[in-house]
Design a protein around this motif. Structure first.
Motif, PDB file in Angstrom:
ATOM      1  N   GLY A 108     -35.309  30.558  -7.066  1.00  0.00           N
ATOM      2  CA  GLY A 108     -33.923  30.632  -7.502  1.00  0.00           C
ATOM      3  C   GLY A 108     -32.953  30.995  -6.394  1.00  0.00           C
ATOM      4  O   GLY A 108     -31.742  30.914  -6.581  1.00  0.00           O
ATOM      5  N   LEU A 109     -33.457  31.407  -5.230  1.00  0.00           N
ATOM      6  CA  LEU A 109     -32.558  31.699  -4.112  1.00  0.00           C
ATOM      7  C   LEU A 109     -32.011  30.389  -3.548  1.00  0.00           C
ATOM      8  O   LEU A 109     -32.736  29.395  -3.461  1.00  0.00           O
ATOM      9  CB  LEU A 109     -33.291  32.434  -2.990  1.00  0.00           C
ATOM     10  N   GLU A 155     -37.578  39.008  -6.341  1.00  0.00           N
ATOM     11  CA  GLU A 155     -38.316  40.067  -7.022  1.00  0.00           C
ATOM     12  C   GLU A 155     -39.556  40.442  -6.219  1.00  0.00           C
ATOM     13  O   GLU A 155     -40.353  39.579  -5.861  1.00  0.00           O
ATOM     14  CB  GLU A 155     -38.734  39.582  -8.417  1.00  0.00           C
ATOM     15  N   LEU A 156     -39.698  41.732  -5.929  1.00  0.00           N
ATOM     16  CA  LEU A 156     -40.883  42.209  -5.236  1.00  0.00           C
ATOM     17  C   LEU A 156     -42.051  42.186  -6.204  1.00  0.00           C
ATOM     18  O   LEU A 156     -41.914  42.590  -7.355  1.00  0.00           O
ATOM     19  CB  LEU A 156     -40.672  43.631  -4.716  1.00  0.00           C
ATOM     20  N   LEU A 198     -36.528  43.707   1.845  1.00  0.00           N
ATOM     21  CA  LEU A 198     -36.618  42.872   0.638  1.00  0.00           C
ATOM     22  C   LEU A 198     -35.992  43.577  -0.565  1.00  0.00           C
ATOM     23  O   LEU A 198     -35.277  42.958  -1.358  1.00  0.00           O
ATOM     24  CB  LEU A 198     -38.069  42.504   0.345  1.00  0.00           C
ATOM     25  N   ALA A 199     -36.226  44.880  -0.706  1.00  0.00           N
ATOM     26  CA  ALA A 199     -35.660  45.628  -1.835  1.00  0.00           C
ATOM     27  C   ALA A 199     -34.141  45.699  -1.738  1.00  0.00           C
ATOM     28  O   ALA A 199     -33.445  45.542  -2.748  1.00  0.00           O
ATOM     29  CB  ALA A 199     -36.256  47.028  -1.900  1.00  0.00           C
ATOM     30  N   ASP A 200     -33.628  45.932  -0.530  1.00  0.00           N
ATOM     31  CA  ASP A 200     -32.165  45.956  -0.350  1.00  0.00           C
ATOM     32  C   ASP A 200     -31.553  44.606  -0.692  1.00  0.00           C
ATOM     33  O   ASP A 200     -30.511  44.527  -1.333  1.00  0.00           O
ATOM     34  CB  ASP A 200     -31.802  46.341   1.093  1.00  0.00           C
ATOM     35  N   PHE A 201     -32.213  43.551  -0.259  1.00  0.00           N
ATOM     36  CA  PHE A 201     -31.719  42.202  -0.538  1.00  0.00           C
ATOM     37  C   PHE A 201     -31.784  41.907  -2.039  1.00  0.00           C
ATOM     38  O   PHE A 201     -30.885  41.287  -2.600  1.00  0.00           O
ATOM     39  CB  PHE A 201     -32.537  41.167   0.243  1.00  0.00           C
ATOM     40  N   THR A 225     -31.759  31.876   4.008  1.00  0.00           N
ATOM     41  CA  THR A 225     -31.477  31.955   5.441  1.00  0.00           C
ATOM     42  C   THR A 225     -30.994  33.353   5.813  1.00  0.00           C
ATOM     43  O   THR A 225     -31.410  33.916   6.830  1.00  0.00           O
ATOM     44  CB  THR A 225     -30.423  30.895   5.842  1.00  0.00           C
ATOM     45  N   GLU A 226     -30.137  33.921   4.979  1.00  0.00           N
ATOM     46  CA  GLU A 226     -29.631  35.280   5.208  1.00  0.00           C
ATOM     47  C   GLU A 226     -30.786  36.295   5.176  1.00  0.00           C
ATOM     48  O   GLU A 226     -30.873  37.185   6.027  1.00  0.00           O
ATOM     49  CB  GLU A 226     -28.609  35.603   4.114  1.00  0.00           C
ATOM     50  N   LEU A 227     -31.689  36.136   4.218  1.00  0.00           N
ATOM     51  CA  LEU A 227     -32.844  37.030   4.104  1.00  0.00           C
ATOM     52  C   LEU A 227     -33.752  36.887   5.321  1.00  0.00           C
ATOM     53  O   LEU A 227     -34.185  37.886   5.908  1.00  0.00           O
ATOM     54  CB  LEU A 227     -33.624  36.720   2.821  1.00  0.00           C
ATOM     55  N   ARG A 228     -34.049  35.670   5.702  1.00  0.00           N
ATOM     56  CA  ARG A 228     -34.912  35.438   6.865  1.00  0.00           C
ATOM     57  C   ARG A 228     -34.316  36.061   8.128  1.00  0.00           C
ATOM     58  O   ARG A 228     -35.025  36.639   8.948  1.00  0.00           O
ATOM     59  CB  ARG A 228     -35.131  33.940   7.080  1.00  0.00           C
TER      60      ARG A 228
END
Length: 167
Positions: free
Chosen positions: A32-33, A107-108, A96-99, A39-42
């Motif tokens: 769903g991203l 979802e972790l 990952l949690a902050d994102f 790209t921002e997460l990576r």
């Protein structure tokens, strides 16, 4: 041996190597991203020295079983991204949690930290631990405070004695 099997075995060997080398491995459901969000997460993960990959679940399952991490296999359903933390144990979970706080689609799921399987709750607890640098700064600050107080006290005693001798 056919070419396809050789490629798969090479991929399993690559995953196995990363799993062995990483201090922390965090699994996340990224479905769903958008491309921009991914790209921002990576980028955030790369800046923290965390490797972020998407592999076929069957390949990860084979590698995990070969390393004795059968407990992680139950979390390998649906689209799963894997964050490998090689230096800071908390970095993959924390980033990952902050994102995920601002992007509800992420979802972790679970993780492996120093060979132990972490469920979603433990991964979230790990994410709440500050980075190594922050912990060191807090420790040094706690060392500095009593020394500063002692220096202030000694200076006050000196000032008091000088004032008494001047009278």
């Amino acid at each position: 041996m056919n070419k396809n099997r050789e490629l798969k075995e090479a991929k399993v060997a690559e995953i196995k190597e990363k799993l062995e080398k990483a201090q922390a491995v965090i699994l996340a459901d990224y479905q769903g991203l958008t491309v921009e969000e991914d790209t921002e997460l990576r980028k955030a993960l790369r800046e923290a020295g965390v490797e972020y990959k998407v592999y076929k679940n069957t390949m990860v399952t084979l590698a995990a079983k070969e390393l004795g991490h059968e407990g992680i296999v139950q979390y390998l359903e649906g689209p799963v991204a894997i964050a490998f933390g090689y230096e800071d144990v908390t970095a993959p979970a924390r980033i990952l949690a902050d994102f995920a706080k601002t992007h509800k689609k992420l979802e972790l799921k679970a993780g492996i930290v120093d060979g132990d399987i972490f469920d979603q709750d433990k991964v979230n607890q790990l994410a709440s631990i500050p980075s190594k640098e922050v912990l060191i700064a807090k420790l040094l600050g706690s060392f500095k405070a009593p020394l500063s107080n002692l220096a202030y006290l000694l200076n006050a005693v000196k000032d008091k004695k000088e004032a008494e001798s001047a009278e």
